[in-house]
Design a protein around this motif. Structure first.
Motif, PDB file in Angstrom:
ATOM      1  N   ALA A 133     -32.679-116.433 -41.312  1.00  0.00           N
ATOM      2  CA  ALA A 133     -33.133-117.705 -40.746  1.00  0.00           C
ATOM      3  C   ALA A 133     -32.144-118.827 -41.051  1.00  0.00           C
ATOM      4  CB  ALA A 133     -34.523-118.045 -41.282  1.00  0.00           C
ATOM      5  N   ASN A 134     -31.553-118.808 -42.246  1.00  0.00           N
ATOM      6  CA  ASN A 134     -30.541-119.814 -42.585  1.00  0.00           C
ATOM      7  C   ASN A 134     -29.365-119.762 -41.624  1.00  0.00           C
ATOM      8  OD1 ASN A 134     -31.440-121.396 -44.733  1.00  0.00           O
ATOM      9  ND2 ASN A 134     -31.001-119.818 -46.225  1.00  0.00           N
ATOM     10  N   ARG A 135     -28.877-118.555 -41.362  1.00  0.00           N
ATOM     11  CA  ARG A 135     -27.753-118.419 -40.435  1.00  0.00           C
ATOM     12  C   ARG A 135     -28.133-118.855 -39.032  1.00  0.00           C
ATOM     13  NH1 ARG A 135     -27.024-113.642 -43.579  1.00  0.00           N
ATOM     14  NH2 ARG A 135     -28.175-112.427 -42.035  1.00  0.00           N
ATOM     15  N   THR A 136     -29.375-118.587 -38.648  1.00  0.00           N
ATOM     16  CA  THR A 136     -29.831-119.023 -37.324  1.00  0.00           C
ATOM     17  C   THR A 136     -29.858-120.539 -37.228  1.00  0.00           C
ATOM     18  OG1 THR A 136     -31.181-117.021 -37.133  1.00  0.00           O
ATOM     19  CG2 THR A 136     -31.702-118.826 -35.652  1.00  0.00           C
ATOM     20  N   PHE A 137     -30.315-121.198 -38.284  1.00  0.00           N
ATOM     21  CA  PHE A 137     -30.310-122.658 -38.297  1.00  0.00           C
ATOM     22  C   PHE A 137     -28.886-123.206 -38.179  1.00  0.00           C
ATOM     23  CE2 PHE A 137     -34.683-122.843 -40.133  1.00  0.00           C
ATOM     24  CZ  PHE A 137     -35.187-123.796 -39.260  1.00  0.00           C
ATOM     25  N   GLU A 138     -27.937-122.589 -38.866  1.00  0.00           N
ATOM     26  CA  GLU A 138     -26.562-123.064 -38.802  1.00  0.00           C
ATOM     27  C   GLU A 138     -25.991-122.922 -37.394  1.00  0.00           C
ATOM     28  OE1 GLU A 138     -24.592-120.791 -41.749  1.00  0.00           O
ATOM     29  OE2 GLU A 138     -25.483-121.863 -43.458  1.00  0.00           O
ATOM     30  N   ARG A 139     -26.238-121.773 -36.771  1.00  0.00           N
ATOM     31  CA  ARG A 139     -25.740-121.576 -35.409  1.00  0.00           C
ATOM     32  C   ARG A 139     -26.406-122.547 -34.432  1.00  0.00           C
ATOM     33  NH1 ARG A 139     -26.753-115.273 -36.463  1.00  0.00           N
ATOM     34  NH2 ARG A 139     -24.752-114.735 -37.433  1.00  0.00           N
ATOM     35  N   ALA A 140     -27.696-122.767 -34.640  1.00  0.00           N
ATOM     36  CA  ALA A 140     -28.393-123.711 -33.754  1.00  0.00           C
ATOM     37  C   ALA A 140     -27.872-125.121 -33.937  1.00  0.00           C
ATOM     38  CB  ALA A 140     -29.894-123.653 -34.032  1.00  0.00           C
ATOM     39  N   ASP A 141     -27.572-125.490 -35.170  1.00  0.00           N
ATOM     40  CA  ASP A 141     -27.073-126.843 -35.435  1.00  0.00           C
ATOM     41  C   ASP A 141     -25.706-127.058 -34.784  1.00  0.00           C
ATOM     42  OD1 ASP A 141     -27.235-129.357 -36.427  1.00  0.00           O
ATOM     43  OD2 ASP A 141     -26.911-128.839 -38.517  1.00  0.00           O
ATOM     44  N   ILE A 142     -24.852-126.042 -34.866  1.00  0.00           N
ATOM     45  CA  ILE A 142     -23.535-126.156 -34.241  1.00  0.00           C
ATOM     46  C   ILE A 142     -23.664-126.177 -32.721  1.00  0.00           C
ATOM     47  CG2 ILE A 142     -21.316-124.983 -33.945  1.00  0.00           C
ATOM     48  CD1 ILE A 142     -21.670-123.900 -36.794  1.00  0.00           C
ATOM     49  N   THR A 143     -24.517-125.334 -32.175  1.00  0.00           N
ATOM     50  CA  THR A 143     -24.713-125.296 -30.729  1.00  0.00           C
ATOM     51  C   THR A 143     -25.308-126.603 -30.218  1.00  0.00           C
ATOM     52  OG1 THR A 143     -25.084-122.916 -30.894  1.00  0.00           O
ATOM     53  CG2 THR A 143     -25.784-123.979 -28.857  1.00  0.00           C
ATOM     54  N   ALA A 144     -26.101-127.271 -31.056  1.00  0.00           N
ATOM     55  CA  ALA A 144     -26.712-128.533 -30.639  1.00  0.00           C
ATOM     56  C   ALA A 144     -25.668-129.599 -30.343  1.00  0.00           C
ATOM     57  CB  ALA A 144     -27.674-129.035 -31.714  1.00  0.00           C
ATOM     58  N   GLU A 145     -24.508-129.521 -30.992  1.00  0.00           N
ATOM     59  CA  GLU A 145     -23.439-130.469 -30.682  1.00  0.00           C
ATOM     60  C   GLU A 145     -22.987-130.318 -29.238  1.00  0.00           C
ATOM     61  OE1 GLU A 145     -22.298-132.838 -32.590  1.00  0.00           O
ATOM     62  OE2 GLU A 145     -23.484-132.336 -34.365  1.00  0.00           O
ATOM     63  N   PHE A 146     -22.818-129.078 -28.791  1.00  0.00           N
ATOM     64  CA  PHE A 146     -22.429-128.846 -27.402  1.00  0.00           C
ATOM     65  C   PHE A 146     -23.593-129.117 -26.450  1.00  0.00           C
ATOM     66  CE2 PHE A 146     -19.776-126.146 -30.072  1.00  0.00           C
ATOM     67  CZ  PHE A 146     -18.510-126.511 -29.646  1.00  0.00           C
ATOM     68  N   TYR A 147     -24.822-128.917 -26.957  1.00  0.00           N
ATOM     69  CA  TYR A 147     -26.000-129.188 -26.132  1.00  0.00           C
ATOM     70  C   TYR A 147     -26.151-130.691 -25.890  1.00  0.00           C
ATOM     71  CZ  TYR A 147     -30.862-128.825 -24.551  1.00  0.00           C
ATOM     72  OH  TYR A 147     -32.010-128.885 -23.814  1.00  0.00           O
ATOM     73  N   SER A 148     -25.814-131.499 -26.894  1.00  0.00           N
ATOM     74  CA  SER A 148     -25.949-132.955 -26.766  1.00  0.00           C
ATOM     75  C   SER A 148     -24.848-133.541 -25.892  1.00  0.00           C
ATOM     76  CB  SER A 148     -25.923-133.609 -28.152  1.00  0.00           C
ATOM     77  OG  SER A 148     -26.937-133.086 -28.979  1.00  0.00           O
ATOM     78  N   PHE A 149     -23.635-133.016 -26.032  1.00  0.00           N
ATOM     79  CA  PHE A 149     -22.493-133.516 -25.263  1.00  0.00           C
ATOM     80  C   PHE A 149     -21.862-132.328 -24.536  1.00  0.00           C
ATOM     81  CE2 PHE A 149     -22.901-136.599 -28.690  1.00  0.00           C
ATOM     82  CZ  PHE A 149     -22.908-137.784 -27.984  1.00  0.00           C
ATOM     83  N   PRO A 150     -22.323-132.001 -23.333  1.00  0.00           N
ATOM     84  CA  PRO A 150     -21.772-130.848 -22.596  1.00  0.00           C
ATOM     85  C   PRO A 150     -20.284-131.028 -22.318  1.00  0.00           C
ATOM     86  CG  PRO A 150     -23.816-131.632 -21.601  1.00  0.00           C
ATOM     87  CD  PRO A 150     -23.400-132.662 -22.578  1.00  0.00           C
ATOM     88  N   GLN A 151     -19.557-129.938 -22.330  1.00  0.00           N
ATOM     89  CA  GLN A 151     -18.124-129.985 -22.055  1.00  0.00           C
ATOM     90  C   GLN A 151     -17.876-130.164 -20.561  1.00  0.00           C
ATOM     91  OE1 GLN A 151     -17.226-126.197 -24.155  1.00  0.00           O
ATOM     92  NE2 GLN A 151     -15.693-127.407 -25.246  1.00  0.00           N
ATOM     93  N   LYS A 152     -16.973-131.097 -20.236  1.00  0.00           N
ATOM     94  CA  LYS A 152     -16.620-131.390 -18.847  1.00  0.00           C
ATOM     95  C   LYS A 152     -15.165-131.026 -18.615  1.00  0.00           C
ATOM     96  CE  LYS A 152     -19.796-135.381 -18.793  1.00  0.00           C
ATOM     97  NZ  LYS A 152     -20.150-135.352 -20.218  1.00  0.00           N
ATOM     98  N   TYR A 153     -14.803-130.913 -17.373  1.00  0.00           N
ATOM     99  CA  TYR A 153     -13.414-130.614 -17.027  1.00  0.00           C
ATOM    100  C   TYR A 153     -13.038-131.337 -15.734  1.00  0.00           C
ATOM    101  CZ  TYR A 153     -15.479-127.198 -13.787  1.00  0.00           C
ATOM    102  OH  TYR A 153     -16.220-126.606 -12.817  1.00  0.00           O
ATOM    103  N   VAL A 154     -11.740-131.543 -15.568  1.00  0.00           N
ATOM    104  CA  VAL A 154     -11.175-132.179 -14.373  1.00  0.00           C
ATOM    105  C   VAL A 154     -10.020-131.316 -13.887  1.00  0.00           C
ATOM    106  CG1 VAL A 154     -10.069-134.235 -13.425  1.00  0.00           C
ATOM    107  CG2 VAL A 154     -11.774-134.474 -15.223  1.00  0.00           C
ATOM    108  N   VAL A 155     -10.003-130.981 -12.620  1.00  0.00           N
ATOM    109  CA  VAL A 155      -8.912-130.217 -12.008  1.00  0.00           C
ATOM    110  C   VAL A 155      -8.320-131.031 -10.869  1.00  0.00           C
ATOM    111  CG1 VAL A 155      -9.886-127.979 -12.637  1.00  0.00           C
ATOM    112  CG2 VAL A 155     -10.532-129.023 -10.480  1.00  0.00           C
ATOM    113  N   GLY A 156      -7.082-130.832 -10.663  1.00  0.00           N
ATOM    114  CA  GLY A 156      -6.424-131.508  -9.545  1.00  0.00           C
ATOM    115  C   GLY A 156      -5.798-132.832  -9.899  1.00  0.00           C
ATOM    116  N   LEU A 157      -5.626-133.159 -11.184  1.00  0.00           N
ATOM    117  CA  LEU A 157      -4.979-134.405 -11.557  1.00  0.00           C
ATOM    118  C   LEU A 157      -3.476-134.317 -11.290  1.00  0.00           C
ATOM    119  CD1 LEU A 157      -6.649-135.487 -14.932  1.00  0.00           C
ATOM    120  CD2 LEU A 157      -6.723-136.710 -12.763  1.00  0.00           C
ATOM    121  N   SER A 158      -2.928-135.438 -10.929  1.00  0.00           N
ATOM    122  CA  SER A 158      -1.501-135.502 -10.695  1.00  0.00           C
ATOM    123  C   SER A 158      -0.752-135.399 -12.017  1.00  0.00           C
ATOM    124  CB  SER A 158      -1.136-136.819  -9.986  1.00  0.00           C
ATOM    125  OG  SER A 158       0.266-136.967  -9.896  1.00  0.00           O
ATOM    126  N   ASN A 159       0.458-134.852 -11.949  1.00  0.00           N
ATOM    127  CA  ASN A 159       1.276-134.738 -13.157  1.00  0.00           C
ATOM    128  C   ASN A 159       1.652-136.091 -13.718  1.00  0.00           C
ATOM    129  OD1 ASN A 159       1.201-131.946 -13.009  1.00  0.00           O
ATOM    130  ND2 ASN A 159       3.050-131.845 -11.740  1.00  0.00           N
TER     131      ASN A 159
END
Length: 411
Positions: free
Chosen positions: A214-240
Motif C-alpha cells: 500500500a505504501n508503494r501504491t501511495f507513492e506511485r499515485a502521488d507521482i502520477t497525480a502531478e501529471f494528472y494535475s498538469f497534463p503534458q502538452k505538445y506543439v508540432v509544426g513550429l518554425s525553426n
C-alpha cells in the motif's frame, strides 16, 4: 546444582532476536522505510514522495484497546493489592501492547521499599530467557535494565531461581537473594505454541507485506497525480526560427498565442492522454482487503468507510474474528499475569509457594465489546428466565463479568 547456560549465552540469544523485534516496532511506530521497488520511477524521484501508513499500528491498537484487565477473582493471596500498588492503569496496557508488537514482553519483579514488589515492563528486544514449557515461567533470564545515550547497556540483570545478579557496564556488581522458585523475570506471551513458546507477533509477515504494498501504491499515485494535475502538452509544426517556449508558462497559462510563418502555416497543439487514478484506488482496496483478512479488521477500520452506518450488532458481527483473537489473548495474558502475581507473592512473603496453590485464582477481563442498551436489556431478560429455571445461577458478580458494569454494593 542445576547446569545453567550463563549470561553470555543469553546475551548472544538476545542479539539474534533483537533485529526481528526492532523491525516490528519500526512498523508500529511508522518509521520503517520500505525497499525501493519498481522499474519505471527513478529512485531520486521516489524519495521525494515517500509515504507513511499506519495499518500495522491500527491492527495492534484495535486489539490492545479491547483488552482491559479487571482483577483476579477469589484472591486469597492479595495479588490484586500488588497490582494496585504498581499503577495498574498503565502497567496492564503497557504489557499487553508490548506483547502484541513483539510476541512477548517481560515483567521484571524487584523488592520495593514498602515491602510491596515493584513490577516493570521490559520490551521484547531488551530481555530473553530459558522458558519452562509447562508453566511458561523462566528457569533462567536476562534483561537490559538501563542504557546510555549511545544505546549501550549500562545495567544488566541475570536471573535464576533464588537469585538476581546485576552487572554494571558488563561487569558483575552485586546480587540479591530471594526465595522465589523461578527467575523473577516473567514472560507475557501472545499466542504461544509448542514450536514457538515465546509466541507470535500481531504484526505478521503478511501484515508487513500488505502495508509495504500500500505504501508503494501511495507513492506511485502521488507521482502520477502531478501529471494528472498538469497534463503534458505538445506543439508540432513550429518554425525553426521561433523563439524557445517557456515550458512552465506553457503548462499553467490559460491562453497561448502562435502566429503563422512566412508560408502561412500555423503550428498544431495537442495533449497527451491524462493518466487515470482509478487503478491506484483499486490496488489500495485490494491491499486493504488482504490486510483486513489477516488481522480480523474490516475495511471501515482501515479508512474505506461504507455508505450505510452499522448498528452495534452489525459491528460485533463484522468483528467476529477480532473477538476470537481477543478471547484467545485474554487466556494467554491472564496466565502470564497470574505468574507475575505468583512470584510477586513469593517475594513479598519471603516464602516459596507452590504454583498449584494459585490455580483457583481466575483472571477477569472487561467485555471485548461494551454492551449497548439493547444488549443490556436482552441480557437482563435472559438472566431472569435462567434464574427462574435454576435459582441463583446469575448473581451480581456473574452479571458484572458479563456486562462490565459494577452494580451497587448492597450488603
Amino acid at each position: 546444582m542445576e547446569n545453567y547456560r550463563g549470561i553470555n549465552y543469553l546475551r548472544d540469544k538476545l542479539n539474534q532476536l533483537k533485529q526481528r523485534v526492532s523491525l516490528r516496532y519500526d512498523y508500529y511506530t511508522m518509521k520503517h522505510k520500505i525497499s525501493q521497488k519498481g522499474i519505471t520511477i527513478p529512485p531520486e524521484i521516489r524519495q521525494k514522495y515517500e509515504s507513511t501508513l499506519g495499518w500495522c499500528s491500527k491492527a495492534v491498537d484495535n486489539l490492545a484497546d479491547r483488552l482491559s484487565f479487571k482483577e483476579f477473582g477469589d484472591d486469597y493471596f492479595g495479588i490484586n493489592e500488588i497490582f494496585k500498588m504498581n499503577n495498574p492503569d498503565v502497567f496492564f496496557d503497557s504489557a499487553i501492547l508490548s506483547a502484541l508488537i513483539s510476541s512477548c514482553c517481560f515483567i521484571y519483579i524487584s523488592q520495593g521499599d514498602d515491602e510491596i514488589p515493584r513490577l516493570q515492563v521490559i520490551e521484547g528486544d531488551q530481555a530473553t530467557g530459558i522458558i519452562d514449557p509447562i508453566t511458561n515461567l523462566l528457569t533462567e533470564g536476562y534483561a537490559i535494565l538501563n542504557k546510555d545515550d549511545n544505546g549501550n547497556a549500562t545495567l544488566e540483570a541475570y536471573f535464576i531461581p533464588g537469585r538476581t545478579d546485576y552487572y554494571v557496564e558488563g561487569k558483575y556488581a552485586y546480587s540479591y537473594q530471594n526465595k522465589a522458585p523461578y527467575a523473577l523475570l516473567v514472560p507475557i506471551i501472545y499466542r504461544p505454541d509448542a514450536k514457538r513458546p515465546f509466541g507470535h507477533s500481531r504484526i505478521t509477515r503478511a501484515c508487513m507485506y500488505y502495508q509495504s504494498f500500500a505504501n508503494r501504491t501511495f507513492e506511485r499515485a502521488d507521482i502520477t497525480a502531478e501529471f494528472y494535475s498538469f497534463p503534458q502538452k505538445y506543439v508540432v509544426g513550429l518554425s525553426n526560427d521561433a523563439e524557445p517556449m517557456d515550458s512552465w508558462k506553457a503548462t499553467i497559462s490559460s491562453m497561448l498565442q502562435f502566429t503563422k510563418d512566412e508560408q502561412g502555416e500555423s503550428p498544431k497543439l495537442g495533449q497527451f492522454t491524462t493518466p487515470s487514478m482509478s487503478p491506484f484506488t483499486e490496488q489500495l482496496r485490494t491491499a486493504a482487503a488482504g490486510f483486513a483478512g489477516e488481522t480480523g479488521l474490516t475495511l471501515d477500520d482501515l479508512g474505506f468507510v461504507s455508505d450505510n452506518p452499522s448498528s452495534s450488532e452489525a459491528i460485533k458481527a463484522s468483528h467476529e474474528t477480532l473477538r476470537m483473537y481477543a478471547r484467545k489473548a485474554q487466556k494467554t495474558f491472564g496466565s502470564g499475569f497470574l505468574n507475575v502475581g505468583y512470584l510477586a507473592c513469593c517475594l513479598r512473603d519471603d516464602f516459596a509457594y507452590r504454583r498449584n496453590h494459585f490455580y483457583n485464582l481466575k483472571p477477569k477481563w472487561q467485555p471485548v465489546f461494551e454492551p449497548d442498551a439493547a444488549t443490556l436489556s436482552s441480557i437482563g431478560d435472559g438472566a431472569i428466565k435462567i434464574n427462574q429455571a435454576i435459582p441463583g445461577f446469575f448473581d451480581s458478580r456473574t452479571l458484572s463479568d458479563l456486562t462490565g458494569i459494577e452494580g451497587a454494593n448492597n450488603e
